[in-house]
Design a protein around this motif. Structure first.
Motif, PDB file in Angstrom:
ATOM      1  N   ALA A 152       0.828  -1.214   0.000  1.00 15.22           N
ATOM      2  CA  ALA A 152       0.000   0.000   0.000  1.00 15.22           C
ATOM      3  C   ALA A 152       0.861   1.262   0.000  1.00 15.22           C
ATOM      4  N   ASP A 153       0.320   2.342  -0.573  1.00 14.91           N
ATOM      5  CA  ASP A 153       1.011   3.624  -0.594  1.00 14.91           C
ATOM      6  C   ASP A 153       1.134   4.194   0.816  1.00 14.91           C
ATOM      7  N   ARG A 154       2.200   4.918   1.050  1.00 15.99           N
ATOM      8  CA  ARG A 154       2.407   5.566   2.345  1.00 15.99           C
ATOM      9  C   ARG A 154       1.476   6.763   2.463  1.00 15.99           C
ATOM     10  N   ASP A 155       1.014   7.036   3.661  1.00 13.42           N
ATOM     11  CA  ASP A 155       0.133   8.169   3.911  1.00 13.42           C
ATOM     12  C   ASP A 155       0.870   9.478   3.633  1.00 13.42           C
ATOM     13  N   ALA A 156       0.326  10.314   2.761  1.00 12.13           N
ATOM     14  CA  ALA A 156       0.977  11.564   2.359  1.00 12.13           C
ATOM     15  C   ALA A 156       1.156  12.520   3.529  1.00 12.13           C
ATOM     16  N   ASP A 157       0.186  12.541   4.440  1.00 12.20           N
ATOM     17  CA  ASP A 157       0.270  13.442   5.590  1.00 12.20           C
ATOM     18  C   ASP A 157       1.404  13.031   6.528  1.00 12.20           C
ATOM     19  N   GLN A 158       1.607  11.726   6.681  1.00 13.78           N
ATOM     20  CA  GLN A 158       2.717  11.237   7.508  1.00 13.78           C
ATOM     21  C   GLN A 158       4.053  11.715   6.947  1.00 13.78           C
ATOM     22  N   MET A 159       4.214  11.569   5.631  1.00 17.46           N
ATOM     23  CA  MET A 159       5.471  11.981   4.995  1.00 17.46           C
ATOM     24  C   MET A 159       5.675  13.491   5.114  1.00 17.46           C
ATOM     25  N   ARG A 160       4.614  14.240   4.939  1.00 18.43           N
ATOM     26  CA  ARG A 160       4.718  15.703   5.031  1.00 18.43           C
ATOM     27  C   ARG A 160       5.157  16.140   6.419  1.00 18.43           C
ATOM     28  N   LYS A 161       4.619  15.507   7.456  1.00 20.34           N
ATOM     29  CA  LYS A 161       4.981  15.877   8.823  1.00 20.34           C
ATOM     30  C   LYS A 161       6.452  15.577   9.108  1.00 20.34           C
ATOM     31  N   PHE A 162       6.948  14.488   8.534  1.00 24.89           N
ATOM     32  CA  PHE A 162       8.366  14.169   8.702  1.00 24.89           C
ATOM     33  C   PHE A 162       9.233  15.214   7.996  1.00 24.89           C
ATOM     34  N   ARG A 163       8.867  15.576   6.764  1.00 22.33           N
ATOM     35  CA  ARG A 163       9.613  16.601   6.033  1.00 22.33           C
ATOM     36  C   ARG A 163       9.591  17.929   6.785  1.00 22.33           C
ATOM     37  N   ASP A 164       8.426  18.283   7.328  1.00 31.43           N
ATOM     38  CA  ASP A 164       8.302  19.534   8.077  1.00 31.43           C
ATOM     39  C   ASP A 164       9.209  19.533   9.300  1.00 31.43           C
ATOM     40  N   CYS A 165       9.280  18.393   9.973  1.00 27.12           N
ATOM     41  CA  CYS A 165      10.127  18.277  11.169  1.00 27.12           C
ATOM     42  C   CYS A 165      11.599  18.489  10.802  1.00 27.12           C
TER      43      CYS A 165
END
Length: 303
Positions: A152-165
């Protein structure tokens, strides 16, 4: 110099201990960070002696899972800052006790619903000091969809929060040499999944000091995670460019120049070849010029 970071998935098996021992011997790291040791403190002490890295910080397992360790050799100037079930933070000094930089071993929360706790921790660590900083370990998250293959594809919001951090902390990914992915679920067919969960990130201050640093993904048979080998190659100091020799016309007007040349050439020494005589003559003229005129270019500029 190097740093090793590995989610070993337990140090209970002889193959895991043997493989890591071989890696430590071959790469001679200043720090080794281990995730999911699943070991009690007594076992970790014995393991550290085996690796001949008897100093460090051990965060014991929680029940039958977890456990972190950051270890190093006796005599290294490494000073402990803080630790938790998700990180170990130290400061590394050179052999003269100077030029400190910060090294943090990090373990992102395995439960995606609680991963925001990990990002809050990283942001808190960032606020504690502004020295050169490198962070390494298993973040349990990716920054972009191309860091995952299969299922399954990774949750886009999860990835965004990591990038933001990472952005808030001023941490940049160091890239890698080797396999695109650092973890595999061990399945086959449509359910096979490969993900880049482990990485090394650093701030601009650390990258300025170690501009040649390089991360290698090393496959490890004893775990479903690759080992991260961070090779620390310091920025080389600029090389001194030797100036070409030029015979200055102004020297001809000075009688002492002739004496210097005749003395340097030494016609009585037949055993010295022509190239050696020219080299000797250039050296003598440089020293004579420096003693008599100082910097000849400055002299000419003033005139």
């Amino acid at each position: 110099m190097s740093i090793l970071a590995w989610n070993c998935r337990g140090l209970g098996s002889p193959p895991a201990v043997r493989i890591l021992t071989d890696e430590v011997k071959s790469k001679n790291p200043i720090l080794v960070f281990l995730v999911e040791t699943k070991a009690r403190s007594s076992r970790m002490k014995g393991f550290m002696r085996k690796l001949e890295m008897t100093q460090g910080i051990d965060v014991p397992r929680d029940g039958m899972s977890g456990g972190l360790a950051m270890i190093w050799k006796e005599g290294a100037d490494i000073r402990f800052k803080s630790c938790s079930n998700s990180h170990i933070d130290v400061v590394v000094y050179d052999e003269k006790g100077r030029n400190p930089w910060r090294a943090t071993g990090f373990y992102g929360h395995p439960d995606a619903r609680k991963r925001h706790i990990s990002w809050s921790l990283l942001e808190t660590l960032k606020k504690q000091c502004d020295m050169p900083w490198v962070v390494f370990g298993d973040f349990n998250e990716i920054t972009h969809p191309d860091e995952k293959l299969g299922w399954a594809d990774r949750d886009a919001d999860q990835m965004r929060k990591f990038r933001d951090c990472l952005s808030v902390c001023g941490l940049n990914d160091l890239g890698f040499v080797g396999s695109r992915f650092t973890w595999c679920n061990g399945r086959f067919g449509d359910q096979r999944t490969l993900v880049r969960l482990d990485r090394v990130v650093a701030n601009e201050g650390w990258l300025a000091n170690f501009s040649k640093a390089q991360v290698h993904h090393v496959s490890m048979a004893a775990s479903d995670h690759c080992l991260l080998a961070l090779f620390l190659r310091k920025k080389a100091p600029p090389k001194k460019v030797k100036k070409r020799f030029f015979f200055e016309a102004m020297w001809i007007r000075d009688e002492r120049c002739k004496e210097v040349i005749e003395g340097a050439w030494d016609p009585l020494r037949a055993d010295v070849d022509i190239q050696e005589r020219i080299k000797n003559c250039q050296g003598q003229l440089r020293r004579w010029n420096h003693g008599v005129y100082g910097n000849v270019n400055k002299v000419l500029k003033l005139k």
